[in-house]
Enzyme design. Structure first.
Site, PDB file in Angstrom:
ATOM      1  N   ASP A  77      67.340  17.758  61.609  1.00 26.91           N
ATOM      2  CA  ASP A  77      68.096  18.407  60.534  1.00 26.91           C
ATOM      3  C   ASP A  77      67.802  17.681  59.224  1.00 26.91           C
ATOM      4  O   ASP A  77      66.723  17.155  59.032  1.00 26.91           O
ATOM      5  CB  ASP A  77      69.590  18.453  60.881  1.00 26.91           C
ATOM      6  CG  ASP A  77      70.231  17.065  60.980  1.00 26.91           C
ATOM      7  OD1 ASP A  77      69.507  16.063  61.198  1.00 26.91           O
ATOM      8  OD2 ASP A  77      71.463  16.967  60.828  1.00 26.91           O
ATOM      9  N   GLY A 105      72.985   9.325  60.803  1.00 25.83           N
ATOM     10  CA  GLY A 105      74.421   9.525  60.760  1.00 25.83           C
ATOM     11  C   GLY A 105      75.106   8.787  61.892  1.00 25.83           C
ATOM     12  O   GLY A 105      74.460   8.255  62.802  1.00 25.83           O
ATOM     13  N   GLU A 130      66.107  13.398  67.255  1.00 25.39           N
ATOM     14  CA  GLU A 130      67.276  14.171  67.684  1.00 25.39           C
ATOM     15  C   GLU A 130      67.183  14.764  69.093  1.00 25.39           C
ATOM     16  O   GLU A 130      68.205  14.881  69.785  1.00 25.39           O
ATOM     17  CB  GLU A 130      67.548  15.290  66.670  1.00 25.39           C
ATOM     18  CG  GLU A 130      68.169  14.821  65.363  1.00 25.39           C
ATOM     19  CD  GLU A 130      67.169  14.176  64.422  1.00 25.39           C
ATOM     20  OE1 GLU A 130      67.596  13.602  63.415  1.00 25.39           O
ATOM     21  OE2 GLU A 130      65.947  14.247  64.688  1.00 25.39           O
ATOM     22  N   GLY A 136      69.351  11.000  59.353  1.00 25.77           N
ATOM     23  CA  GLY A 136      69.917  11.101  58.020  1.00 25.77           C
ATOM     24  C   GLY A 136      69.275  10.180  57.013  1.00 25.77           C
ATOM     25  O   GLY A 136      69.311  10.445  55.803  1.00 25.77           O
TER      26      GLY A 136
END
Length: 352
Positions: free
Chosen positions: A146, A67, A138, A115
């Site tokens: 995530d 992202g 992350e 992502g």
């Protein structure tokens, strides 16, 4: 086809091709892209003329680098919550990919991070190449894996998933296959031939057979040779004990790993360890995504995510000031707070 569009759609035979089209940004996902992919999949699921979907990235550098984390920083600094809205739609897309009723073929060539893993590794036919670098990085920016990453990593053999989740280390094709993040290795120069051969496929079996015909054995990976110390060190119950075992193993690779963990966000490390282990007990992708949404919302309201993006992307000083700065100062109560229900704001995928 408009090359200025961030998501390109075209059909070849009976295959819908979805191409992420921001090559200068390593095809990083925006909210518009997430909505575009979701809409395309909704249409493809109900279209009898489409037998499968293939997702790939424009350019030669990668499928997707994740992202747009700069936007998270700007959003938080401005007191807005657009990032939360983005995650809500992104995680719903990840769930849709996981339960898509037709073959979903992901060409995971080049960089596939964050992502990018979410739009590929939940598919049922996942192809890596000699250029693939797959990671959930992350913790280095004060965040937690995530997009269903905790679900995927919880399913890796032994404690390899915990190792990858905490370190954020990028892995190649063979290790991605070993960890359950990919299925087949196809040399990058054969991807065009593969996509052309897929065009007339009418059944899932034909899709799988075509991919297998183009696949070969991946070059040897790295993780298998380190399984003994990884499984021993990451079997510990806490981040502090994991780091202690790594430091005292007497192995240079383990010591280097410990040094990397000591540079990451202590809060992110502790929440990540709990998230992966909880995801393993939850069992389903949807339940893991619900949990990740809670964690992401709490991270957005915290200190370390904004600080981590500042240090890595904004100021680029690579000197984040984590708070707390020591894993021992991150309490069990603080970690547990990240997993508390959000009430009316819950994602709610596991109840669908």
């Amino acid at each position: 086809m408009n090359d200025d569009e961030p998501v390109l759609l075209h059909t070849e035979g009976r295959i819908l091709h979805i191409t992420l089209n921001r090559p200068r940004a390593l095809n990083a996902l925006t909210h518009t892209m997430v909505r575009g992919i979701d809409e395309a999949l909704t249409g493809a699921a109900d279209d009898d003329e489409v037998t499968a979907v293939v997702i790939s990235g424009a350019g030669e550098r990668g499928l997707c680098a994740g992202g747009d984390i700069r936007s998270i920083y700007e959003d938080a600094r401005a007191g807005r919550r657009a990032s939360v809205d983005f995650w809500r739609d992104e995680y719903r897309l990840n769930a849709r990919i996981g339960r898509f009723p037709k073959p979903y073929v992901a060409l995971m060539d080049g960089i596939v991070m964050g992502g990018g893993v979410g739009v590929s590794a939940h598919g049922d036919v996942r192809v890596v190449t000699e250029r693939s670098r797959v990671a959930m990085p992350e913790t280095g920016i004060g965040f937690v894996p995530d997009v269903g990453g905790t679900h995927l990593l919880a399913g890796a053999p032994g404690h390899l998933g915990t190792h990858l989740a905490l370190t954020g280390r990028a892995i190649g094709a063979a290790d991605a296959i070993l960890c359950g993040l990919a299925d087949h290795f196809v040399p990058s120069h054969r991807l065009a031939d593969l996509t052309a051969a897929l065009a007339p496929s009418a059944t899932p079996a034909e899709i799988t057979d075509t991919v297998r015909q183009h696949a070969t054995e991946a070059p040897e990976g790295e993780l298998d040779a380190h399984r003994a110390w990884i499984d021993d060190c990451y079997a510990a119950d806490s981040v502090e004990e994991i780091i202690d075992r790594l430091l005292n193993s007497g192995l240079p690779a383990a010591k280097e790993t410990a040094d990397g963990l000591l540079a990451a966000s202590p809060t992110a490390l502790k929440v990540t360890l709990s998230a992966v282990r909880r995801a393993g007990r939850l069992g389903t992708l949807e339940a893991a995504l619900d949990q990740e949404f809670r964690v992401s919302c709490r991270a957005f309201d915290g200190h370390d995510l904004v600080e981590g993006v500042r240090a890595r992307i904004i100021d680029k000083d690579r000197a984040p000031r984590w708070s707390p700065a020591d894993p021992g100062d991150v309490t069990a109560a603080e970690v547990a707070r990240y997993f508390e229900p959000l009430g009316a704001q819950e994602l709610g995928l596991s109840s669908i």
